[in-house]
Write an enzyme that holds these catalytic residues in place. Structure first.
Site, short mmCIF file in Angstrom:
data_model
loop_
_atom_site.label_atom_id
_atom_site.label_comp_id
_atom_site.label_asym_id
_atom_site.label_seq_id
_atom_site.Cartn_x
_atom_site.Cartn_y
_atom_site.Cartn_z
N ASP A 81 1.58 -11.70 3.15
CA ASP A 81 0.53 -11.04 1.98
C ASP A 81 -0.28 -12.26 1.80
O ASP A 81 -0.48 -13.12 2.80
CB ASP A 81 1.40 -10.60 0.68
CG ASP A 81 2.09 -12.19 0.05
OD1 ASP A 81 1.79 -13.41 0.89
OD2 ASP A 81 2.96 -12.04 -0.80
N SER A 82 -1.44 -11.95 0.89
CA SER A 82 -2.47 -12.89 1.02
C SER A 82 -2.10 -14.09 0.09
O SER A 82 -3.24 -15.08 0.13
CB SER A 82 -3.78 -12.09 0.19
OG SER A 82 -3.61 -11.71 -1.06
N GLY A 83 -1.32 -14.05 -0.92
CA GLY A 83 -1.00 -15.25 -1.66
C GLY A 83 -1.56 -15.05 -3.22
O GLY A 83 -0.92 -15.76 -4.11
N GLY A 84 -2.30 -14.07 -3.33
CA GLY A 84 -2.82 -13.87 -4.63
C GLY A 84 -2.06 -13.30 -5.85
O GLY A 84 -1.95 -14.13 -6.72
N PHE A 85 -1.02 -12.59 -5.55
CA PHE A 85 -0.03 -12.22 -6.27
C PHE A 85 0.81 -13.44 -7.08
O PHE A 85 0.84 -13.64 -7.98
CB PHE A 85 0.91 -11.26 -5.66
CG PHE A 85 2.09 -10.87 -6.73
CD1 PHE A 85 1.69 -10.03 -7.71
CD2 PHE A 85 3.29 -11.21 -6.62
CE1 PHE A 85 2.83 -9.51 -8.48
CE2 PHE A 85 4.36 -11.00 -7.57
CZ PHE A 85 3.99 -10.01 -8.30
N ASP A 135 -7.24 -10.15 -2.74
CA ASP A 135 -7.73 -9.08 -3.61
C ASP A 135 -7.49 -9.35 -5.06
O ASP A 135 -7.03 -10.30 -5.45
CB ASP A 135 -7.09 -7.75 -3.50
CG ASP A 135 -5.60 -7.65 -3.57
OD1 ASP A 135 -4.95 -8.74 -3.51
OD2 ASP A 135 -5.23 -6.64 -3.98
N GLN A 185 -7.56 -1.23 -5.17
CA GLN A 185 -7.18 -1.50 -6.36
C GLN A 185 -7.49 -0.15 -7.25
O GLN A 185 -7.99 0.84 -6.65
CB GLN A 185 -7.77 -2.86 -6.70
CG GLN A 185 -6.93 -4.08 -6.20
CD GLN A 185 -5.43 -4.20 -6.62
OE1 GLN A 185 -4.91 -3.42 -7.41
NE2 GLN A 185 -4.65 -4.89 -5.75
N GLY A 208 -1.67 -3.27 -6.71
CA GLY A 208 -1.53 -3.10 -8.29
C GLY A 208 -0.56 -2.21 -8.81
O GLY A 208 -0.82 -1.58 -9.90
N ASP A 215 7.70 -2.65 0.91
CA ASP A 215 8.49 -3.84 0.77
C ASP A 215 9.01 -4.07 -0.61
O ASP A 215 8.24 -3.39 -1.77
CB ASP A 215 7.47 -5.02 1.12
CG ASP A 215 6.61 -5.67 0.16
OD1 ASP A 215 5.52 -4.83 -0.22
OD2 ASP A 215 7.08 -6.49 -0.66
N CYS A 273 27.48 -1.85 7.41
CA CYS A 273 26.92 -3.18 7.17
C CYS A 273 28.35 -4.10 7.31
O CYS A 273 29.30 -3.61 7.36
CB CYS A 273 26.38 -3.43 5.74
SG CYS A 273 27.46 -3.86 4.58
N CYS A 311 30.81 -3.97 4.21
CA CYS A 311 31.37 -2.55 4.45
C CYS A 311 32.27 -2.35 5.91
O CYS A 311 33.52 -2.16 5.81
CB CYS A 311 30.83 -1.32 3.81
SG CYS A 311 29.74 -1.42 2.51
#
Lengths: 449, 449
Positions: free
Chosen positions: B108-112, B162, B267, B294, B344, B384, B387
């Site tokens: 991701d871009s880091g903004g969040f 963004d 957005q 968003g 994700d 998995c 299980c």
């Protein structure tokens, strides 16, 4: 053939749930190559057992522990007795089925943890009353209770409930002798009185720094706050006699001798006469194995060596000899050459969780800044998931700095594999009658300190 | 063929590092089966990406993540920028080599994270200045810096930097509009202004309780302390225009377009007109993929549905559509049927660490006493390690009660596998043009709340 009360002899092997097969003796030392067979399969000796305190080798799935070469693991009676309780484990089909490990398991007796983790209320000839470190509940542990709990857990090898005096090497700090707890006496002051081995418990020092192979005397929880004692020989004598009396009770209380092998434990501290006396009495029982307890609880290498080299030959050659709670590579090499067959220690996993990785030349602390751009793996010769997987010291350091679970997981796996590979080479050295392999590949085991 | 500034067309696919192949369209919805190809291999869509915030999917080795069926993972630029820093990752050969995952990665871009984790100092047209949540260091993140960091990390898919306005669904709590931080304003009060998606970050709520699929509006770190805003439409307009301007700068700053595919982000909050405007402008760029940002930052299912069903069709059919930070099974099903290809979420690993296991009928909390003697596995149909390995709910509960690492490890693995198996069945439903499979096997995805 040695007669014992009840007419059972050492040769009556078919009676035992656990049997030992001697395969080869070393020509230049007392080292021996062997194989121990249990109801859940066999393991090669000398063997190193990873510790799974709470029915889990921390951070690793049983299939991974198996893949690292471990053939037997140790679990702690004290912890499982308190949580979730042995009746639940029994109800769920026993420890093997519950934790999904179908190979041999050994459980200790709980004594060591009672003294290192709990709040002791009373110690007497009958047993120990203590408060759970989890919820303060008052609990009594006796030889009979330890056997019942271990019978319910269902390990292949179970240990006698013993009285473990402090090491003579720390005689000046001494121990508390009392039967009743003096009012106002801090918990730690009663440490060092009872229980076998050291460092068997993954959880007694959860926040501790990694253990490094340097020390003068190594201080365990059992000894670090011990109070003065007037008469060390008297304490050793009491512990030895009690160990022998409690072993009688354990043997009588053991309800599944055809499914679980009970090992007796020799105490005696660093007093070699006491060790001899205890060994003579404990080996009167026709048991499938014997342990040397009360070692590595604070004393240094030379003291451990003295005790092990004295005691191991006192134990029957046709039964596995187990040195409880040991240890570092050099300790293990010394003990193997004295005739010891089994070892356990929390070092691989505890130090792994703290970012301390074992290598053939010594431990490295991954948080050290010099590893930030180190593109090499922990050990070029290692085939563990960390080294074989190509994880660099740089990446592993990042995992520890960022507190990522994968750091402890990978380094614990590496450290367990380190000790398994080391024992593999020790067995190879015995088989090939050539110790130069150890000299060449494991400098950490032979270097002077 | 659509012309864009610079004369590049949508058909010039060979220029892109990341390409999308549409394999089959659903007859009754906009769902589509496809395959995305990157420099590190392909992945099938619709796809669910496990999150490896700090270059590690928490508790799992990359070979295990692979074994669980994940074909692509997400990592967080913000965290890696701060620790260990992208220059070091680049020096060590890039993210793939360093973390030993040789399949596709998206960053991701880091903004969040800047807005949810750091102490914002200044927001302006140029970018954001903030203090690191690790050491207080003052750091500037701009579209150019985000691109440089992502170029150095070397993921296959990188995201535009963004501006993400808050959801209209929580309009009454509003957000802070300011450029400069008002004196004395608590850190959280500035949350919700910028950044895409929700719950992408494994570490923003390390001590949080597991997320359950119940809520009214789900509160993310971005919205829970938002302050009143006078003019929501104006904020959305500003964010949209800035998102478009910043995308221009990202496209120009991106230095490895032949090795890394840059995805644009649409957005517009819950304002559908704003979404349309943003989509029209963002898709003017010939990018290999587009995201809906968003969303799931505090609004409920119905709002998410409205936005996704409106926005997905505005994105080119021949490029993968990525819905950031979503989500629960029902959200995913709705979005797939609206034409979304990529997802994700931290839910599998975060909830796994907290003892919350996903099942086809809903989540279960393993610490609940009713599981103490439950001898069943988490999900009889699951293959998995938990299980398939036969670990019972009883044993898993014990691991959590005893704070054993193996609990989080096994349940995280199970939860990741749960979502991979779910997406596998979704792809099967599209391929077979038969959604009854989902109705039958995944009640959690179709049940009413």
């Amino acid at each position: 053939m040695v007669s014992v009360p009840g007419g059972i002899s050492y040769n009556a092997r078919l009676m035992h749930a656990v049997t030992y097969q001697l395969k080869q003796k070393d020509s230049e030392s007392s080292a021996q190559l062997g194989r121990v067979t249990t109801p859940h399969g066999s393991f090669d000796t000398p063997a190193f057992m990873p510790v799974g305190t709470q029915a889990s080798v921390k951070g690793l799935q049983p299939t991974q522990v198996d893949g690292l070469g471990a053939q037997i693991i140790l679990s702690n009676t004290y912890h499982l007795m308190l949580r979730p309780g042995s009746p639940l484990v029994k109800e769920m089909g026993g420890l093997h089925k519950w934790m999904r490990w179908d190979k041999p398991i050994l459980t200790d007796s709980g004594g060591f943890q009672v003294f290192s983790l709990s709040d002791i209320n009373r110690i007497g000839e009958d047993g120990v009353t203590f408060r759970s470190h989890l919820d303060g509940q008052l609990i009594e542990l006796t030889p009979e209770r330890s056997m019942r709990v271990q019978n319910e857990l269902g390990a292949d090898i179970i240990m006698a409930f013993d009285d473990c005096p402090p090491s003579g090497g720390i005689r000046d700090s001494g121990v508390w002798l009392g039967k009743e707890r003096p009012a106002g006496m801090p918990q730690e002051d009663r440490a060092g009185v009872l229980g076998s081995g050291s460092g068997q418990d993954e959880d007694d020092e959860p926040e501790s720094r990694p253990q490094t192979p340097d020390p003068g005397p190594r201080l365990s929880p059992m000894t670090r706050h011990a109070v003065a004692v007037e008469d060390y020989p008297a304490r050793v004598k009491l512990a030895n006699e009690r160990t022998v009396r409690w072993l009688d009770r354990c043997v009588k209380a053991h309800e599944r001798p055809d499914e679980q092998g009970l090992f007796g434990i020799v105490q005696g501290g660093t007093d070699l006469v006491a060790r001899t006396w205890c060994a003579q009495h404990v080996t009167q029982h026709d048991l499938p194995g014997f342990a040397i307890g009360g070692v590595a609880v604070g004393e240094g290498y030379d003291e451990i060596k003295k005790v092990v080299q004295h005691t191991a030959p006192l134990l029957p050659e046709d039964r596995p000899r187990y040195l409880m709670g040991v240890g570092y590579e050099r300790d293990i090499l010394m003990a193997v050459r004295a005739g010891v067959d089994m070892f356990d220690c929390v070092l691989p996993t505890r130090n792994g969780r703290n970012g301390c990785a074992f290598t053939p030349t010594g431990q490295i602390r991954l948080k050290n800044a010099r590893f930030a751009e180190d593109s090499s793996v922990l050990d070029e010769d290692c085939d563990c998931p960390a080294c074989g997987g190509g994880f660099t010291r740089s990446y592993l350091r990042h995992l520890f700095m960022a507190q990522e679970m994968l750091g402890p997981i990978l380094v614990s796996a590496h450290n367990i594999r380190h000790f398994q590979r080391y024992l593999l080479d020790i067995r190879r050295a015995i088989a090939q009658n050539d110790w130069s392999l150890i000299q060449r590949c494991w400098p950490v085991a032979v270097k002077r300190r």
